[in-house]
Design a protein around this motif. Structure first.
Motif, PDB file in Angstrom:
ATOM      1  N   ASP A 191       4.831   3.232   4.877  1.00 12.67           N
ATOM      2  CA  ASP A 191       3.807   3.075   5.900  1.00 12.67           C
ATOM      3  C   ASP A 191       3.507   4.415   6.560  1.00 12.67           C
ATOM      4  O   ASP A 191       4.092   5.448   6.217  1.00 12.67           O
ATOM      5  CB  ASP A 191       4.249   2.046   6.956  1.00 12.67           C
ATOM      6  CG  ASP A 191       5.590   2.374   7.583  1.00 12.67           C
ATOM      7  OD1 ASP A 191       5.935   3.572   7.686  1.00 12.67           O
ATOM      8  OD2 ASP A 191       6.308   1.438   7.979  1.00 12.67           O
ATOM      9  N   LYS A 192       2.586   4.395   7.504  1.00  7.42           N
ATOM     10  CA  LYS A 192       2.135   5.608   8.173  1.00  7.42           C
ATOM     11  C   LYS A 192       3.290   6.376   8.804  1.00  7.42           C
ATOM     12  O   LYS A 192       3.349   7.613   8.708  1.00  7.42           O
ATOM     13  CB  LYS A 192       1.095   5.240   9.232  1.00  7.42           C
ATOM     14  CG  LYS A 192       0.617   6.407  10.065  1.00  7.42           C
ATOM     15  CD  LYS A 192      -0.368   5.946  11.134  1.00  7.42           C
ATOM     16  CE  LYS A 192      -0.707   7.075  12.092  1.00  7.42           C
ATOM     17  NZ  LYS A 192      -1.661   6.621  13.155  1.00  7.42           N
ATOM     18  N   ALA A 193       4.210   5.676   9.429  1.00  7.58           N
ATOM     19  CA  ALA A 193       5.340   6.340  10.096  1.00  7.58           C
ATOM     20  C   ALA A 193       6.201   7.100   9.093  1.00  7.58           C
ATOM     21  O   ALA A 193       6.720   8.188   9.397  1.00  7.58           O
ATOM     22  CB  ALA A 193       6.175   5.316  10.859  1.00  7.58           C
ATOM     23  N   ASP A 194       6.379   6.550   7.900  1.00  7.57           N
ATOM     24  CA  ASP A 194       7.177   7.218   6.871  1.00  7.57           C
ATOM     25  C   ASP A 194       6.525   8.534   6.455  1.00  7.57           C
ATOM     26  O   ASP A 194       7.192   9.561   6.300  1.00  7.57           O
ATOM     27  CB  ASP A 194       7.334   6.313   5.644  1.00  7.57           C
ATOM     28  CG  ASP A 194       8.151   5.065   5.933  1.00  7.57           C
ATOM     29  OD1 ASP A 194       8.988   5.108   6.859  1.00  7.57           O
ATOM     30  OD2 ASP A 194       7.944   4.050   5.246  1.00  7.57           O
ATOM     31  N   PHE A 195       5.229   8.514   6.263  1.00  9.15           N
ATOM     32  CA  PHE A 195       4.518   9.734   5.859  1.00  9.15           C
ATOM     33  C   PHE A 195       4.513  10.761   6.986  1.00  9.15           C
ATOM     34  O   PHE A 195       4.598  11.966   6.731  1.00  9.15           O
ATOM     35  CB  PHE A 195       3.100   9.393   5.409  1.00  9.15           C
ATOM     36  CG  PHE A 195       3.028   8.823   4.028  1.00  9.15           C
ATOM     37  CD1 PHE A 195       2.828   9.642   2.926  1.00  9.15           C
ATOM     38  CD2 PHE A 195       3.195   7.462   3.807  1.00  9.15           C
ATOM     39  CE1 PHE A 195       2.778   9.128   1.646  1.00  9.15           C
ATOM     40  CE2 PHE A 195       3.153   6.936   2.531  1.00  9.15           C
ATOM     41  CZ  PHE A 195       2.947   7.763   1.443  1.00  9.15           C
ATOM     42  N   GLU A 196       4.414  10.284   8.205  1.00  8.27           N
ATOM     43  CA  GLU A 196       4.477  11.197   9.344  1.00  8.27           C
ATOM     44  C   GLU A 196       5.814  11.924   9.374  1.00  8.27           C
ATOM     45  O   GLU A 196       5.873  13.140   9.566  1.00  8.27           O
ATOM     46  CB  GLU A 196       4.282  10.410  10.647  1.00  8.27           C
ATOM     47  CG  GLU A 196       4.483  11.213  11.924  1.00  8.27           C
ATOM     48  CD  GLU A 196       3.378  12.217  12.183  1.00  8.27           C
ATOM     49  OE1 GLU A 196       3.601  13.146  12.978  1.00  8.27           O
ATOM     50  OE2 GLU A 196       2.288  12.080  11.589  1.00  8.27           O
ATOM     51  N   ARG A 197       6.907  11.199   9.164  1.00 14.26           N
ATOM     52  CA  ARG A 197       8.233  11.827   9.159  1.00 14.26           C
ATOM     53  C   ARG A 197       8.361  12.821   8.001  1.00 14.26           C
ATOM     54  O   ARG A 197       8.947  13.891   8.148  1.00 14.26           O
ATOM     55  CB  ARG A 197       9.321  10.758   9.075  1.00 14.26           C
ATOM     56  CG  ARG A 197       9.550   9.997  10.375  1.00 14.26           C
ATOM     57  CD  ARG A 197      10.795   9.130  10.302  1.00 14.26           C
ATOM     58  NE  ARG A 197      10.614   8.006   9.392  1.00 14.26           N
ATOM     59  CZ  ARG A 197      10.181   6.808   9.767  1.00 14.26           C
ATOM     60  NH1 ARG A 197       9.844   6.600  11.031  1.00 14.26           N
ATOM     61  NH2 ARG A 197      10.055   5.829   8.902  1.00 14.26           N
ATOM     62  N   ALA A 198       7.821  12.445   6.857  1.00 11.23           N
ATOM     63  CA  ALA A 198       7.930  13.327   5.686  1.00 11.23           C
ATOM     64  C   ALA A 198       7.146  14.618   5.897  1.00 11.23           C
ATOM     65  O   ALA A 198       7.621  15.709   5.549  1.00 11.23           O
ATOM     66  CB  ALA A 198       7.430  12.598   4.440  1.00 11.23           C
ATOM     67  N   VAL A 199       5.951  14.522   6.452  1.00 12.68           N
ATOM     68  CA  VAL A 199       5.162  15.725   6.724  1.00 12.68           C
ATOM     69  C   VAL A 199       5.885  16.616   7.726  1.00 12.68           C
ATOM     70  O   VAL A 199       5.965  17.839   7.554  1.00 12.68           O
ATOM     71  CB  VAL A 199       3.759  15.348   7.234  1.00 12.68           C
ATOM     72  CG1 VAL A 199       3.036  16.578   7.769  1.00 12.68           C
ATOM     73  CG2 VAL A 199       2.934  14.715   6.119  1.00 12.68           C
ATOM     74  N   ARG A 200       6.450  16.009   8.754  1.00  8.89           N
ATOM     75  CA  ARG A 200       7.204  16.793   9.733  1.00  8.89           C
ATOM     76  C   ARG A 200       8.411  17.453   9.080  1.00  8.89           C
ATOM     77  O   ARG A 200       8.798  18.569   9.435  1.00  8.89           O
ATOM     78  CB  ARG A 200       7.626  15.900  10.895  1.00  8.89           C
ATOM     79  CG  ARG A 200       6.466  15.419  11.753  1.00  8.89           C
ATOM     80  CD  ARG A 200       6.902  14.416  12.785  1.00  8.89           C
ATOM     81  NE  ARG A 200       7.686  15.042  13.847  1.00  8.89           N
ATOM     82  CZ  ARG A 200       8.328  14.351  14.789  1.00  8.89           C
ATOM     83  NH1 ARG A 200       8.313  13.030  14.784  1.00  8.89           N
ATOM     84  NH2 ARG A 200       8.998  14.984  15.725  1.00  8.89           N
ATOM     85  N   GLY A 201       9.001  16.798   8.112  1.00  8.80           N
ATOM     86  CA  GLY A 201      10.110  17.410   7.381  1.00  8.80           C
ATOM     87  C   GLY A 201       9.680  18.632   6.592  1.00  8.80           C
ATOM     88  O   GLY A 201      10.392  19.629   6.525  1.00  8.80           O
ATOM     89  N   ALA A 202       8.478  18.568   6.003  1.00  4.28           N
ATOM     90  CA  ALA A 202       7.961  19.722   5.259  1.00  4.28           C
ATOM     91  C   ALA A 202       7.740  20.910   6.190  1.00  4.28           C
ATOM     92  O   ALA A 202       7.995  22.057   5.827  1.00  4.28           O
ATOM     93  CB  ALA A 202       6.669  19.351   4.552  1.00  4.28           C
ATOM     94  N   TYR A 203       7.258  20.641   7.395  1.00  2.00           N
ATOM     95  CA  TYR A 203       7.134  21.708   8.387  1.00  2.00           C
ATOM     96  C   TYR A 203       8.512  22.275   8.739  1.00  2.00           C
ATOM     97  O   TYR A 203       8.688  23.485   8.855  1.00  2.00           O
ATOM     98  CB  TYR A 203       6.492  21.180   9.671  1.00  2.00           C
ATOM     99  CG  TYR A 203       5.001  21.071   9.667  1.00  2.00           C
ATOM    100  CD1 TYR A 203       4.194  22.195   9.799  1.00  2.00           C
ATOM    101  CD2 TYR A 203       4.370  19.824   9.562  1.00  2.00           C
ATOM    102  CE1 TYR A 203       2.813  22.088   9.822  1.00  2.00           C
ATOM    103  CE2 TYR A 203       2.992  19.701   9.583  1.00  2.00           C
ATOM    104  CZ  TYR A 203       2.213  20.847   9.714  1.00  2.00           C
ATOM    105  OH  TYR A 203       0.840  20.731   9.736  1.00  2.00           O
ATOM    106  N   LEU A 204       9.475  21.388   8.918  1.00  5.38           N
ATOM    107  CA  LEU A 204      10.796  21.803   9.383  1.00  5.38           C
ATOM    108  C   LEU A 204      11.461  22.754   8.403  1.00  5.38           C
ATOM    109  O   LEU A 204      12.160  23.690   8.808  1.00  5.38           O
ATOM    110  CB  LEU A 204      11.683  20.590   9.620  1.00  5.38           C
ATOM    111  CG  LEU A 204      13.000  20.874  10.340  1.00  5.38           C
ATOM    112  CD1 LEU A 204      12.740  21.154  11.815  1.00  5.38           C
ATOM    113  CD2 LEU A 204      13.970  19.721  10.186  1.00  5.38           C
TER     114      LEU A 204
END
Length: 482
Positions: A38-51
């Motif tokens: 879901d949207k929340a999962d993709f949000e976390r993954a994108v933030r991980g790529a930034y991290l």
């Protein structure tokens, strides 16, 4: 569900045979698990790529210092800890190198690719488009930094485009042992990602919190085209970066506001930065110095020759960058010219500050250089930056070679200690020249540099591929000379 562990070339990844149970370890500070439902999962993954860009060998550590200590901007301080001496002495080797940007960059690429390759799990929406735009921007940025570090730059030499590029990680293949494509192939994939990203990403995702938007994509395109020598596209995309900038992005700071930019008090002119949280435990400025403002112990100092460039020849003119970037103070009874650009922000641990990756000032300088290459122009673009740095400001109205020299001088001053000087020398096929007489003390006395000249065709402009990567994958070719 039983989990199977695979060791891939660039990361250790845990995943199960259930498509809904995918974990990447280490991941990030947000959740112990990563799924793509879901949207929340993709949000976390994108933030991980930034991290992953914060990796200690990346933007908040070695990438800062290794792309600076090999230049003529700095001189080694014998009072320091002796770190990064191999880079300063141009003595990096495959088996012993402090420069290892591959891990953090490829981890970010892998996370971004996981986002892109699982987008079919989301319904069509503006959020889905934005996730893809951010992921493609991050994947392009990391691969661009890899290829400009470990490979030749297209404008560097006639043989550059056909030489070893860098593997473009766009699919998850845990057992893959890729070889290196050409430089031309790598740059094309970078452009492919960015040209898709520019149409999908939101105009503004929050510069202050460390998210890229449309202006950042265009700014990176402007930079990439500069490395490719496609000068009209440098200008076209630079103008689009300006047109799509919102709020303070398009407001180049001057005076005290510019000094405070480096204390994270504002984001004037910042198009993309990496947010460093107080709890992250990453302190970028440590690579330059440790200690307090009254007792700085520097690893590397600004050279006397470069320090003097921040003092205009007209006595009544002040360059605000001098106060923002440099400080002269004593340590152990001796006076030094310290680099304070990453001094830190109030209320945070020493040396902790956000990393400014793309700024509007660079966009104008890219465009000025490109305009000069096209028709000998670029003065008004150059003056957009100079007018914010010098008080009072009067244009030099330069033309011809004097204008080119002015553009190069301003680029060196403006982007000092920001991952630029090494790559500017490299892409323009210029030698690295240090003073053979100026020492490390503030007045120019002391111990001078031992390595004072590196030819433009020296193999060491391309960093060595670390030995342990090639131990994992012998297909990943080493750069010539190592």
């Amino acid at each position: 569900m039983k989990k199977i562990i695979y060791l891939s070339l660039f990361s250790i990844t845990l995943f199960s045979c259930d498509d809904k149970d995918i974990d990447l370890k280490p991941y990030d500070a947000f959740t112990p698990e990563l799924t793509f439902e879901d949207k929340a999962d993709f949000e976390r993954a994108v933030r991980g790529a930034y991290l992953y860009l914060q990796d200690g060998n990346g933007y908040e550590g070695q990438f800062i210092i290794d792309t600076e200590c090999m230049t003529d901007n700095v001189i080694y301080s014998p009072q320091g800890r002796g770190t990064n001496l191999d880079g300063y002495r141009w003595n990096l080797t495959a088996s012993q190198t402090s420069f290892d940007y591959l891990e953090g960059a490829y981890r970010s690429c892998e996370m971004a690719s996981q986002v892109i390759n699982n987008l079919d799990n989301l319904p069509e929406s503006s959020d889905k488009n934005n996730f893809e735009g951010e992921a493609r921007f991050l994947r392009a940025l990391s691969h661009f930094d890899l290829v400009r570090s470990y490979s030749k730059i297209p404008t560097q030499s006639l043989d550059a485009n056909g030489s070893f590029g860098m593997y473009y990680l766009n699919t998850y293949e845990p057992f893959a042992k890729p070889s290196r494509p050409t430089v031309a192939e790598t740059y094309q994939k970078i452009l492919d990602d960015l040209l898709i990203a520019k149409d999908l990403i939101n105009v503004d995702n929050g510069v202050a919190v460390g998210r890229a938007g449309k202006s950042a994509v265009y700014a990176l395109l402007s930079r990439v085209y500069l490395y490719l020598g496609d000068y009209q596209k440098v200008i076209d995309n630079g103008q689009l970066a300006i047109n799509n900038a919102t709020g303070l992005m398009n407001n180049i700071a001057s005076g005290t506001t510019f000094v405070n930019l480096w204390n994270d008090a504002n984001v004037n002119g910042v198009l993309f930065k990496i947010r460093a949280e107080n709890t992250d435990g990453v302190t970028p400025g440590t690579v330059f110095f440790q200690g307090s403002a009254s007792n700085r112990k520097s690893e590397f100092l600004v050279t006397k020759e470069f320090y003097d460039l921040f003092t205009p020849t007209t006595p009544s003119v002040v360059d605000v960058r001098k106060a923002a970037y440099l400080a002269t103070s004593n340590y152990a009874g001796k006076s030094y010219n310290h680099i304070i650009k990453y001094d830190g922000r109030p209320g945070a641990p020493a040396n902790l500050v956000d990393i400014k990756v793309l700024r509007m000032e660079e966009v104008y300088l890219n465009m000025a250089e490109a305009q000069y290459k096209i028709n000998g122009g670029g003065l008004s673009l150059l003056d957009n930056v100079r007018s914010k740095r010098y008080t009072p400001f009067v244009s030099g109205n330069e033309s011809g070679i004097a204008l080119w020299d002015a553009i190069m001088k301003e680029r060196r001053l403006e982007l000092a200690f920001e991952y630029d000087r090494f790559f500017t020398l490299k892409r323009l096929a210029l030698p690295m020249d240090r003073s053979a007489t100026d020492g490390h003390f503030a007045d120019g006395t002391g111990v001078p540099a031992t390595i004072t000249h590196i030819e433009p065709n020296d193999y060491r402009w391309q960093m060595p591929i670390p030995k342990y990567y090639r131990d994992l994958n012998s297909n990943f070719q080493q750069n010539p000379g190592y």
